[in-house]
Design a protein around this motif. Structure first.
Motif, mmCIF file in Angstrom:
data_model
loop_
_atom_site.group_PDB
_atom_site.id
_atom_site.type_symbol
_atom_site.label_atom_id
_atom_site.label_comp_id
_atom_site.label_asym_id
_atom_site.label_seq_id
_atom_site.Cartn_x
_atom_site.Cartn_y
_atom_site.Cartn_z
ATOM 1 N N PHE A 21 4.893 11.286 -14.203
ATOM 2 C CA PHE A 21 6.131 11.305 -13.421
ATOM 3 C C PHE A 21 6.809 9.941 -13.448
ATOM 4 C CE2 PHE A 21 7.963 10.601 -9.078
ATOM 5 C CZ PHE A 21 9.091 11.401 -9.226
ATOM 6 N N GLU A 22 6.033 8.893 -13.224
ATOM 7 C CA GLU A 22 6.593 7.530 -13.246
ATOM 8 C C GLU A 22 7.240 7.230 -14.593
ATOM 9 O OE1 GLU A 22 3.154 5.178 -12.406
ATOM 10 O OE2 GLU A 22 2.940 6.045 -10.414
ATOM 11 N N ALA A 74 0.827 -1.204 0.000
ATOM 12 C CA ALA A 74 0.000 0.000 0.000
ATOM 13 C C ALA A 74 0.861 1.252 0.000
ATOM 14 C CB ALA A 74 -0.930 0.006 1.211
ATOM 15 N N MET A 75 2.004 1.174 0.641
ATOM 16 C CA MET A 75 2.871 2.341 0.709
ATOM 17 C C MET A 75 3.406 2.721 -0.661
ATOM 18 S SD MET A 75 2.723 3.534 3.670
ATOM 19 C CE MET A 75 4.012 4.754 3.483
ATOM 20 N N VAL A 76 3.586 1.785 -1.574
ATOM 21 C CA VAL A 76 4.073 2.121 -2.900
ATOM 22 C C VAL A 76 2.923 2.280 -3.885
ATOM 23 C CG1 VAL A 76 6.364 1.170 -2.529
ATOM 24 C CG2 VAL A 76 4.591 -0.280 -3.491
ATOM 25 N N SER A 77 1.713 2.177 -3.419
ATOM 26 C CA SER A 77 0.560 2.465 -4.252
ATOM 27 C C SER A 77 0.458 3.973 -4.427
ATOM 28 C CB SER A 77 -0.729 1.977 -3.593
ATOM 29 O OG SER A 77 -0.718 0.590 -3.445
ATOM 30 N N ILE A 131 6.580 10.416 -4.224
ATOM 31 C CA ILE A 131 7.617 10.927 -5.120
ATOM 32 C C ILE A 131 8.971 10.368 -4.697
ATOM 33 C CG2 ILE A 131 8.859 13.036 -5.794
ATOM 34 C CD1 ILE A 131 6.031 14.440 -5.683
ATOM 35 N N ASP A 132 9.265 10.421 -3.417
ATOM 36 C CA ASP A 132 10.525 9.900 -2.880
ATOM 37 C C ASP A 132 10.649 8.402 -3.172
ATOM 38 O OD1 ASP A 132 12.256 8.591 -0.751
ATOM 39 O OD2 ASP A 132 12.544 10.690 -0.171
ATOM 40 N N LEU A 133 9.599 7.631 -2.866
ATOM 41 C CA LEU A 133 9.636 6.180 -3.083
ATOM 42 C C LEU A 133 9.783 5.829 -4.557
ATOM 43 C CD1 LEU A 133 6.877 5.000 -0.583
ATOM 44 C CD2 LEU A 133 9.338 4.569 -0.407
ATOM 45 N N THR A 134 9.113 6.571 -5.413
ATOM 46 C CA THR A 134 9.205 6.311 -6.851
ATOM 47 C C THR A 134 10.623 6.552 -7.344
ATOM 48 O OG1 THR A 134 6.877 6.845 -7.190
ATOM 49 C CG2 THR A 134 8.302 6.955 -9.129
ATOM 50 N N LEU A 135 11.234 7.624 -6.878
ATOM 51 C CA LEU A 135 12.625 7.877 -7.248
ATOM 52 C C LEU A 135 13.513 6.739 -6.764
ATOM 53 C CD1 LEU A 135 12.862 11.689 -6.445
ATOM 54 C CD2 LEU A 135 12.828 10.633 -8.723
ATOM 55 N N GLY A 136 13.324 6.325 -5.529
ATOM 56 C CA GLY A 136 14.123 5.236 -4.962
ATOM 57 C C GLY A 136 13.952 3.928 -5.717
ATOM 58 N N GLU A 137 12.719 3.639 -6.121
ATOM 59 C CA GLU A 137 12.452 2.409 -6.879
ATOM 60 C C GLU A 137 13.179 2.392 -8.216
ATOM 61 O OE1 GLU A 137 8.236 2.069 -7.354
ATOM 62 O OE2 GLU A 137 7.973 1.159 -5.387
ATOM 63 N N HIS A 138 13.535 3.584 -8.709
ATOM 64 C CA HIS A 138 14.202 3.684 -10.004
ATOM 65 C C HIS A 138 15.677 4.039 -9.845
ATOM 66 C CE1 HIS A 138 9.958 3.757 -11.116
ATOM 67 N NE2 HIS A 138 10.388 3.157 -12.202
#
Length: 174
Positions: free
Chosen positions: A90-91, A39-42, A142-149
């Motif tokens: 953004f993604e 859920a946190m990365v949703s 935004i932070d998590l998406t950057l980290g995932e990439h």
């Protein structure tokens, strides 16, 4: 639990309806640790949809007072769709960054934040917009998406003389 008869009148118990803080899945719905991480990365709009559905179910079940049903109006579908659209763009942009420079990463952050500013200020959502809890979820996403990439946000922010939680601040109106 809110809404249960504790000998207080509805006027005495001001916590009948879930507050903004309860929109976070970790506090409003009992979930396992792995489901919570998922859920946190949703995207935040998905979290908000889940929260509204839970409030509606709780009102229908009598757990929450009937006037709490208005909580579902906090996120009109137009706001949810527009927010999803900004986050999808953004993604896609972040996915396309290969060994990005700090300026490229912050450019992507600036563009999503400016798009979210436009969503937040759009009167077609009936006055709905982002408040504290939404802001925190959007910034975390935004932070998590950057980290995932592959972007290490803390060092990037440090090179700019800011904390990682401040990477959206230069552009954010919400």
């Amino acid at each position: 639990m809110a809404g249960q008869n504790s000998g207080k009148t509805a006027q005495q118990d001001v916590s009948q309806c879930p507050s903004h803080d309860h929109r976070n899945l970790s506090t409003s719905i009992n979930v396992s640790a792995s489901a919570y991480l998922l859920a946190m990365v949703s995207r935040p709009p998905e979290n908000w949809r889940v929260w509204m559905a839970q409030v509606a179910r709780d009102v229908e079940a009598g757990i929450l007072e009937p006037d709490c049903d208005g909580a579902t109006e906090m996120y009109p579908e137009s706001l949810l769709r527009a927010t999803d659209s900004a986050l999808e763009a953004f993604e896609a942009e972040v996915r396309g960054l290969l060994e990005p420079t700090d300026d490229e990463v912050l450019g992507a952050v600036a563009r999503v934040v400016l798009a979210l500013n436009a969503v937040d200020g759009d009167a077609s959502h009936g006055g709905a917009g982002y408040c504290t809890e939404e802001r925190e979820q959007l910034c975390e996403y935004i932070d998590l998406t950057l980290g995932e990439h592959g972007v290490d946000v803390a060092p990037l922010a440090g090179r700019r003389g800011i904390d990682r939680a401040e990477i959206t601040d230069a552009w954010r109106d919400w």
